[in-house]
Design a protein around this motif. Structure first.
Motif, PDB file in Angstrom:
ATOM      1  N   GLN A  14     -36.938 -97.699  22.512  1.00  0.00           N
ATOM      2  CA  GLN A  14     -37.482 -98.551  21.453  1.00  0.00           C
ATOM      3  C   GLN A  14     -37.298-100.035  21.783  1.00  0.00           C
ATOM      4  OE1 GLN A  14     -39.346 -97.793  18.850  1.00  0.00           O
ATOM      5  NE2 GLN A  14     -39.308 -95.681  19.609  1.00  0.00           N
ATOM      6  N   ARG A  15     -36.147-100.383  22.373  1.00  0.00           N
ATOM      7  CA  ARG A  15     -35.913-101.774  22.762  1.00  0.00           C
ATOM      8  C   ARG A  15     -36.910-102.217  23.821  1.00  0.00           C
ATOM      9  NH1 ARG A  15     -33.714-104.676  26.640  1.00  0.00           N
ATOM     10  NH2 ARG A  15     -33.026-102.883  27.829  1.00  0.00           N
ATOM     11  N   ILE A  17     -39.899-100.956  24.335  1.00  0.00           N
ATOM     12  CA  ILE A  17     -41.221-101.040  23.709  1.00  0.00           C
ATOM     13  C   ILE A  17     -41.364-102.360  22.959  1.00  0.00           C
ATOM     14  CG2 ILE A  17     -42.652-100.036  21.872  1.00  0.00           C
ATOM     15  CD1 ILE A  17     -41.659 -97.278  22.813  1.00  0.00           C
ATOM     16  N   ARG A  18     -40.326-102.792  22.227  1.00  0.00           N
ATOM     17  CA  ARG A  18     -40.375-104.069  21.500  1.00  0.00           C
ATOM     18  C   ARG A  18     -40.472-105.245  22.462  1.00  0.00           C
ATOM     19  NH1 ARG A  18     -36.348-101.568  18.492  1.00  0.00           N
ATOM     20  NH2 ARG A  18     -34.756-102.843  19.491  1.00  0.00           N
ATOM     21  N   GLU A  19     -39.740-105.185  23.574  1.00  0.00           N
ATOM     22  CA  GLU A  19     -39.826-106.254  24.580  1.00  0.00           C
ATOM     23  C   GLU A  19     -41.234-106.335  25.166  1.00  0.00           C
ATOM     24  OE1 GLU A  19     -36.879-105.965  27.630  1.00  0.00           O
ATOM     25  OE2 GLU A  19     -35.213-106.337  26.245  1.00  0.00           O
ATOM     26  N   GLU A  21     -44.044-105.414  23.662  1.00  0.00           N
ATOM     27  CA  GLU A  21     -44.914-105.972  22.634  1.00  0.00           C
ATOM     28  C   GLU A  21     -44.761-107.484  22.555  1.00  0.00           C
ATOM     29  OE1 GLU A  21     -43.726-103.890  19.145  1.00  0.00           O
ATOM     30  OE2 GLU A  21     -44.982-102.137  19.587  1.00  0.00           O
ATOM     31  N   LEU A  22     -43.524-107.974  22.611  1.00  0.00           N
ATOM     32  CA  LEU A  22     -43.270-109.409  22.576  1.00  0.00           C
ATOM     33  C   LEU A  22     -43.892-110.091  23.790  1.00  0.00           C
ATOM     34  CD1 LEU A  22     -41.892-111.743  21.116  1.00  0.00           C
ATOM     35  CD2 LEU A  22     -39.841-111.261  22.457  1.00  0.00           C
ATOM     36  N   TYR A  23     -43.779-109.466  24.962  1.00  0.00           N
ATOM     37  CA  TYR A  23     -44.370-110.027  26.172  1.00  0.00           C
ATOM     38  C   TYR A  23     -45.893-110.125  26.032  1.00  0.00           C
ATOM     39  CZ  TYR A  23     -45.763-110.539  31.029  1.00  0.00           C
ATOM     40  OH  TYR A  23     -46.334-110.980  32.178  1.00  0.00           O
TER      41      TYR A  23
END
Length: 121
Positions: A14-15, A17-19, A21-23
């Motif tokens: 999950q971490r 995936i969030r990174e 998305e932020l990128y």
């Protein structure tokens, strides 16, 4: 695998995936900034700001108190490129007569100011 290891792997997934998305959001934002910066009005605004900044940097020393008080060969040498640029522009645009008239008026104004200043002292 135990239940704790599975939870740790899921949390790491999950971490990541969030990174990602932020990128992707940062990439889209950067593309939008570049697109906006390449608009003609933004390019013109940037060019004008750059020219003003360079003029301020180059002429800043002349505008300080005492900048033109000691006109010597060195200061005249630094002013010559500007004088040649202005003279070339005046000659190219055929503005010699208006420039001479402006110089005469400015000279008369300076002479009047100097004479008026001496009479006050």
């Amino acid at each position: 695998m135990s239940h704790q290891e599975e939870a740790a792997v899921a949390a790491e997934k999950q971490r990541l995936i969030r990174e990602g998305e932020l990128y992707r959001i940062k990439v889209v934002h950067a593309k939008a900034l570049v697109t906006q910066a390449l608009q003609p009005d933004a390019l013109m605004h940037g060019a004008v700001e750059h020219a003003v900044g360079m003029a301020q940097a180059r002429l800043g020393g002349l505008l300080q108190p005492g900048g033109l008080s000691g006109l010597n060969f060195r200061s005249l040498k630094s002013l010559m490129p500007y004088a040649l640029t202005v003279g070339s522009f005046i000659a190219r645009k055929r503005l010699i007569k208006p420039a001479l008239a402006l110089a005469v008026v400015a000279g008369a104004g300076v002479a009047w100011l100097l004479r008026h200043k001496r009479t006050q002292e």
